[in-house]
Scaffold this motif. Structure first.
Motif, mmCIF file in Angstrom:
data_model
loop_
_atom_site.group_PDB
_atom_site.id
_atom_site.type_symbol
_atom_site.label_atom_id
_atom_site.label_comp_id
_atom_site.label_asym_id
_atom_site.label_seq_id
_atom_site.Cartn_x
_atom_site.Cartn_y
_atom_site.Cartn_z
ATOM 1 N N LYS A 69 -16.887 -6.198 -25.854
ATOM 2 C CA LYS A 69 -17.241 -6.880 -26.872
ATOM 3 C C LYS A 69 -17.949 -6.135 -27.870
ATOM 4 N N ASN A 70 -17.697 -5.906 -29.299
ATOM 5 C CA ASN A 70 -18.045 -4.986 -30.268
ATOM 6 C C ASN A 70 -17.900 -3.597 -30.071
ATOM 7 N N CYS A 71 -16.738 -3.241 -29.239
ATOM 8 C CA CYS A 71 -16.649 -1.758 -29.103
ATOM 9 C C CYS A 71 -15.524 -1.452 -29.990
ATOM 10 N N ASP A 72 -15.371 -0.129 -30.478
ATOM 11 C CA ASP A 72 -14.515 0.581 -31.025
ATOM 12 C C ASP A 72 -13.278 0.976 -30.120
ATOM 13 N N ALA A 73 -12.220 1.390 -30.870
ATOM 14 C CA ALA A 73 -10.817 1.570 -30.041
ATOM 15 C C ALA A 73 -11.297 2.707 -28.974
ATOM 16 N N ILE A 74 -12.008 3.712 -29.649
ATOM 17 C CA ILE A 74 -12.341 4.846 -28.709
ATOM 18 C C ILE A 74 -12.990 4.526 -27.335
ATOM 19 N N ASP A 75 -13.896 3.590 -27.495
ATOM 20 C CA ASP A 75 -14.578 3.019 -26.288
ATOM 21 C C ASP A 75 -13.661 2.161 -25.334
ATOM 22 N N VAL A 76 -12.754 1.427 -26.056
ATOM 23 C CA VAL A 76 -11.826 0.731 -25.344
ATOM 24 C C VAL A 76 -11.022 1.636 -24.515
ATOM 25 N N LEU A 77 -10.504 2.582 -25.205
ATOM 26 C CA LEU A 77 -9.972 3.905 -24.387
ATOM 27 C C LEU A 77 -10.503 4.336 -23.161
ATOM 28 N N ARG A 78 -11.584 4.598 -23.420
ATOM 29 C CA ARG A 78 -12.719 5.182 -22.205
ATOM 30 C C ARG A 78 -12.679 4.042 -21.196
ATOM 31 N N VAL A 79 -12.754 2.788 -21.591
ATOM 32 C CA VAL A 79 -12.904 1.781 -20.523
ATOM 33 C C VAL A 79 -11.543 1.539 -19.595
ATOM 34 N N ALA A 80 -10.566 1.758 -20.453
ATOM 35 C CA ALA A 80 -9.152 1.773 -19.692
ATOM 36 C C ALA A 80 -8.946 3.078 -18.822
ATOM 37 N N TYR A 81 -9.325 4.310 -19.367
ATOM 38 C CA TYR A 81 -9.406 5.396 -18.328
ATOM 39 C C TYR A 81 -10.288 5.183 -17.051
ATOM 40 N N ARG A 82 -11.560 4.345 -17.462
ATOM 41 C CA ARG A 82 -12.280 4.381 -16.483
ATOM 42 C C ARG A 82 -11.714 3.460 -15.345
ATOM 43 N N LEU A 83 -11.328 2.271 -15.696
ATOM 44 C CA LEU A 83 -10.605 1.338 -14.901
ATOM 45 C C LEU A 83 -9.311 2.191 -14.071
ATOM 46 N N ARG A 84 -8.708 3.051 -14.728
ATOM 47 C CA ARG A 84 -7.369 3.568 -14.112
ATOM 48 C C ARG A 84 -8.056 4.722 -13.153
ATOM 49 N N ASP A 85 -9.135 5.300 -13.284
ATOM 50 C CA ASP A 85 -9.780 6.197 -12.284
ATOM 51 C C ASP A 85 -10.248 5.433 -11.244
ATOM 52 N N MET A 86 -10.678 4.351 -11.110
ATOM 53 C CA MET A 86 -11.325 3.740 -10.185
ATOM 54 C C MET A 86 -10.290 3.363 -8.807
ATOM 55 N N SER A 87 -10.959 3.371 -7.677
ATOM 56 C CA SER A 87 -10.109 2.836 -6.607
ATOM 57 C C SER A 87 -9.831 1.446 -6.535
ATOM 58 N N GLY A 88 -10.781 0.676 -6.951
ATOM 59 C CA GLY A 88 -10.555 -0.873 -6.792
ATOM 60 C C GLY A 88 -11.403 -1.510 -5.720
ATOM 61 N N ARG A 89 -11.962 -0.633 -4.883
ATOM 62 C CA ARG A 89 -12.834 -0.958 -3.575
ATOM 63 C C ARG A 89 -14.093 -1.448 -4.327
ATOM 64 N N LYS A 90 -14.644 -2.221 -3.305
ATOM 65 C CA LYS A 90 -16.185 -2.618 -3.838
ATOM 66 C C LYS A 90 -16.975 -1.405 -3.627
ATOM 67 N N SER A 91 -17.923 -1.425 -4.550
ATOM 68 C CA SER A 91 -18.978 -0.423 -4.519
ATOM 69 C C SER A 91 -20.004 -0.501 -3.248
ATOM 70 N N LYS A 92 -20.284 0.576 -2.561
ATOM 71 C CA LYS A 92 -21.269 0.405 -1.471
ATOM 72 C C LYS A 92 -22.557 1.069 -1.741
#
Length: 155
Positions: free
Chosen positions: A91-114
């Motif tokens: 919400k209220n993020c610019d295009a660069i921030d959305v790209l950073r979030v997309a890369y962050r999701l890509r780089d995560m494993s999907g497992r729950k944090s311990k």
């Protein structure tokens, strides 16, 4: 024998998550949900127009989906092969921030944090000794003393 507390190992808070596990990309699908009219979706709409195609070409193993939900704040949902989903609010993020979030999701494993609750104990503490805030100062003092001794020996 009594276990000694290893102070340096107690500060471990999170294991770095990786994009791949055994060479298999973990992210299966990215869903970009946005509103056509809302001001809070301005950044994600700009991302979809300008940057989504390049991002999709670089990450061809990930399925991309855009979902128009009028009256809703924008979010990005990452779906992983293990069945988990991670949702990020953009919400209220610019295009660069959305790209950073997309890369962050890509780089995560999907497992729950311990969460590590127990301190780490070891039978073999570091042979270098425990870190102290005065360590750098002590090393500098030792170097100064050694240089003075060399000067005195030269005289």
């Amino acid at each position: 024998k009594k276990k000694k507390f290893h102070a340096a190992a107690a500060h471990i808070s999170k294991i770095k998550e990786k994009q791949m596990n055994n060479g298999i990309p973990q992210l299966k699908e990215l869903v970009f949900r946005y509103c056509n009219h809302g001001g809070s979706s301005r950044g994600i709409r700009a991302f979809i127009k300008e940057r989504l195609m390049k991002f999709a070409e670089k990450n061809s193993h990930v399925q991309m989906q855009t979902l128009n939900k009028n009256g809703k704040h924008p979010i990005i949902i990452g779906k992983y092969i293990c069945g988990n989903e991670k949702v990020f609010d953009v919400k209220n993020c610019d295009a660069i921030d959305v790209l950073r979030v997309a890369y962050r999701l890509r780089d995560m494993s999907g497992r729950k944090s311990k969460k590590f609750e127990k301190a780490v104990y070891t039978w073999r503490p570091s042979i270098q000794g425990y870190w102290d805030s005065d360590t750098d100062y002590q090393v500098q003092m030792m170097n100064d003393v050694q240089s003075k001794n060399k000067e005195e020996d030269a005289i």
